[in-house]
Design a protein around this motif. Structure first.
Motif, PDB file in Angstrom:
ATOM      1  N   VAL A   1      40.503  43.851  44.268  1.00  0.00           N
ATOM      2  CA  VAL A   1      41.672  43.002  44.027  1.00  0.00           C
ATOM      3  C   VAL A   1      41.921  42.943  42.527  1.00  0.00           C
ATOM      4  O   VAL A   1      41.036  42.533  41.762  1.00  0.00           O
ATOM      5  N   SER A   2      43.106  43.366  42.110  1.00  0.00           N
ATOM      6  CA  SER A   2      43.463  43.382  40.681  1.00  0.00           C
ATOM      7  C   SER A   2      42.355  44.044  39.842  1.00  0.00           C
ATOM      8  O   SER A   2      41.930  43.507  38.816  1.00  0.00           O
TER       9      SER A   2
ATOM     10  N   GLY B   1      49.026  41.424  48.139  1.00  0.00           N
ATOM     11  CA  GLY B   1      48.352  40.607  47.136  1.00  0.00           C
ATOM     12  C   GLY B   1      47.446  41.390  46.194  1.00  0.00           C
ATOM     13  O   GLY B   1      46.333  40.950  45.896  1.00  0.00           O
ATOM     14  N   ASN B   2      47.921  42.537  45.734  1.00  0.00           N
ATOM     15  CA  ASN B   2      47.164  43.371  44.778  1.00  0.00           C
ATOM     16  C   ASN B   2      45.809  43.833  45.325  1.00  0.00           C
ATOM     17  O   ASN B   2      44.894  44.134  44.568  1.00  0.00           O
ATOM     18  N   GLN B   3      45.678  43.862  46.647  1.00  0.00           N
ATOM     19  CA  GLN B   3      44.443  44.352  47.248  1.00  0.00           C
ATOM     20  C   GLN B   3      44.528  45.871  47.444  1.00  0.00           C
ATOM     21  O   GLN B   3      45.568  46.401  47.818  1.00  0.00           O
TER      22      GLN B   3
ATOM     23  N   ALA C   1      44.938  36.406  51.042  1.00  0.00           N
ATOM     24  CA  ALA C   1      45.458  37.365  50.070  1.00  0.00           C
ATOM     25  C   ALA C   1      45.933  36.692  48.786  1.00  0.00           C
ATOM     26  O   ALA C   1      45.604  37.138  47.674  1.00  0.00           O
ATOM     27  N   GLU C   2      46.717  35.623  48.942  1.00  0.00           N
ATOM     28  CA  GLU C   2      47.247  34.961  47.749  1.00  0.00           C
ATOM     29  C   GLU C   2      46.124  34.310  46.943  1.00  0.00           C
ATOM     30  O   GLU C   2      46.125  34.348  45.705  1.00  0.00           O
TER      31      GLU C   2
ATOM     32  N   ALA D   1      44.361  36.998  45.027  1.00  0.00           N
ATOM     33  CA  ALA D   1      45.182  37.479  43.916  1.00  0.00           C
ATOM     34  C   ALA D   1      45.130  36.516  42.733  1.00  0.00           C
ATOM     35  O   ALA D   1      44.999  36.929  41.574  1.00  0.00           O
TER      36      ALA D   1
ATOM     37  N   THR E   1      42.958  36.707  38.732  1.00  0.00           N
ATOM     38  CA  THR E   1      43.517  36.482  37.396  1.00  0.00           C
ATOM     39  C   THR E   1      42.759  35.398  36.638  1.00  0.00           C
ATOM     40  O   THR E   1      42.908  35.260  35.435  1.00  0.00           O
TER      41      THR E   1
END
Length: 597
Positions: free
Chosen positions: A199-200, A268-270, A417-418, A421, A425
């Motif tokens: 993720v990210s 979600g950037n996964q 997911a959210e 994400a 960060t």
């Protein structure tokens, strides 16, 4: 100016990657030397291979002479106005890295370029059978590393994968989801597989089936780099790429693991990576090792080292014998083209074997010349055998199902997911540590055995400039190469500290009786390894070799290697910095939880 040129044993250019300023500079030199008509400029970043050959052949030829006649090849050339060249070699191919950056940094880029070449091509370097897809993948990975990550991402500064910290319940859900995915693959006839969730650009989990070869630290970093290199707004949601992973170095089948990597970009950037191993590992390992043994005997013959020739031949004979045995044992059903290739390979080897046997009886120079003239065709047949026996991924016919399993993973993790994400960060904030560790402004904690790291994310308004961070790591590495595993220093603004230590599987500290500093001084080298000797995961498995050097009686799997970098404000004393480092490791262990970092 920055670029990479690769020459084969005949000094022909097989690969080039030049940025525009370097391509224009080479064009200007070609015009000045009369190789191009005046007023003619090469367009874009591609220069005619004949031009590159004529300009660089004196340097490359001199390099080969130094290697063959004196076994003392150039490592680098430093020119006027900060223009430098660094040399590298892999399986008879000469790599030339060119740039306007210091030699040490250029050497690290060279090491990464060679490693990425092995990941993209395996043993079949720049061969026609590999196709344009592998060359495109190599170029994209190099571009991503050199232009986006090398000076911007601390994960690639340290060559380790950032780990995403999540709570135990969510962690369990992710692992169960990936295990279910692997079970689906196993039932579909793919028993050797890995599933990674990122993720990210941070690793959430990496699960593997029992039969799969464990992933090396460099494998994790390469897979992350590749997924980033292939990411673009126009890229499809699902993509499959053929690569050659390394595997853990203490496994007998490591070094070259033909794999299909299925990349799925989820909500979600996964990113879900499904890695399928499809070749027979014992067979692939035998053939792959044969390439290096074969290159060794070529080098020995070029150097005219008669004393080393017989041991080199006996080594080659042993590996070829193992390869032929493995072909019979692991390939029960062989298609006609592979059967014909094996017959040709066996015939060429029998011809070589007879010539070597005759040569060792009377040492006639004429026989050695005949042997040298037959080696290239044997090498080509070895490459053909590698392609047919180890690179046939037709058995992986479930690629459509990989997209379906990715959709299942996305559905099961959709409600998280959210959160994942956002968590990616704000994974680690230095603010959370300020109260317990006053004066601490940044840290980087690395598990070299796993190839994973924990560190606060770099932010535009952070207190520590990136240049200070990059400089700190270079200084620490320079001392590590001299055998010093603890270093503390300061400048006008900050206090820096670096620690490297070893632990056993239970977490107890391992103390080596070897004085590393004295050992490196006595051997006259930065370590007991082959060049390049830059600490890192992509450039080479430096830390595995370091652990092996310090604890020769322990198996590498039982030794864990850790690093900790800390930056404090300049007012903090050395005693305080050391105490903070000790407590910081304990605090992070508590945060990580039951899963050991």
């Amino acid at each position: 100016m920055n670029g990479l040129i690769v020459f084969n044993s005949a000094n022909d250019v097989v690969y080039q990657k030049l940025n525009l300023p370097l391509a224009q500079k080479i064009s200007d030199v070609a015009i000045a030397q009369g190789l191009l008509p005046a007023g003619v400029q090469e367009t874009g970043c591609v220069v005619d291979s004949n031009i590159l050959l004529q300009i660089f052949s004196p340097i490359v030829g001199s390099q080969r002479i130094m290697q063959c006649q004196f076994d003392n090849a150039y490592a680098s050339l430093q020119c006027e106005q900060g223009f430098n060249l660094v040399f590298g070699e892999l399986l008879g191919f000469t790599f030339l890295k060119i740039g306007h950056i210091p030699v040490e940094q250029l050497g690290r880029q060279m090491g990464v370029a060679i490693t990425l070449t092995r990941y993209c091509y395996g043993a079949n370097l720049f061969a026609a059978q590999a196709g344009a897809m592998q060359q495109e993948l190599l170029t994209q990975c190099l571009d991503c590393y050199e232009t986006l990550l090398w000076q911007e991402d601390q994960a690639y500064l340290l060559e380790s994968m950032p780990k995403l910290l999540i709570n135990a319940e969510l962690k369990r859900t992710v692992h169960l989801t990936l295990d279910a995915t692997l079970e689906q693959l196993r039932q579909a006839g793919l028993p050797r597989a890995h599933a990674l969730l990122i993720v990210s650009n941070k690793l959430v989990a990496a699960n593997s089936t029992r039969q799969a070869l464990p992933l090396a630290a460099s494998d994790l970093l390469f897979l992350s780099l590749m997924s980033r290199a292939l990411q673009s707004p126009k890229s499809p949601a699902h993509r499959a790429v053929a690569v050659f992973l390394q595997g853990v170095s203490h496994d007998v089948n490591s070094g070259c693991v033909p794999s299909i990597v299925h990349i799925s970009r989820l909500h979600g950037n996964q990113v879900l990576l499904q890695v399928i191993e499809y070749s027979s590992m014992p067979l692939t390992s035998c053939i792959y090792d044969t390439f290096f043994v074969f290159q060794k005997i070529i080098t020995v013959q070029h150097q005219g080292d008669s004393d080393a020739l017989k041991p080199a031949y006996e080594n080659l004979e042993s590996f070829v014998g193992q390869t032929l045995t493995a072909l019979k044992r692991y390939l029960k059903q062989r298609p006609e083209d592979l059967e014909n290739c094996i017959k040709k390979f066996s015939a060429k080897w029998e011809n070589l074997r007879k010539m070597y046997s005759e040569y060792f009886k009377n040492f006639e120079r004429e026989l050695l010349v005949r042997i040298e003239s037959n080696l290239p065709s044997f090498g080509e047949e070895l490459k053909h055998l590698f392609t047919l026996a180890c690179c046939d991924s037709s058995s992986v016919h479930e690629l459509d199902q990989l997209s379906d399993t990715a959709a299942n993973v996305e559905a099961k993790l959709l409600e998280f997911a959210e959160f994942l994400a956002v968590k990616a960060t704000r994974n680690i904030s230095i603010d959370a540590y300020l109260e317990d560790f006053p004066g601490l402004v940044h840290f980087m904690y690395v598990n070299r055995s796993k190839g994973q790291m924990l560190a606060p994310d770099l932010r535009p308004n952070q207190l520590v400039p990136k240049t200070k961070l990059w400089s700190m790591v270079e200084i620490a590495r320079s001392y590590l190469k001299k055998g010093q595993t603890t270093v503390i220093w300061k400048d006008k603004a900050f206090h820096y500290s670096y620690f490297l230590w070893f632990e056993d599987q239970s977490g107890s500290i391992l103390n080596s009786t070897l004085d590393l500093q004295q050992h490196f001084l006595s051997t006259g080298a930065a370590s007991g390894q082959k060049s390049p000797t830059e600490p890192g995961a992509l450039t080479m498995d430096y830390y595995h070799d370091l652990a092996e050097l310090c604890f020769p009686k322990l198996t590498p799997a039982k030794v864990r290697v850790y690093e900790l970098y800390c930056i404090h404000l300049g007012l903090v004393t050395a005693t305080c910095a050391v105490e903070h480092a000790r407590r910081l490791v304990a605090t992070i262990s508590d945060v990580v939880g039951e899963e050991t970092f």
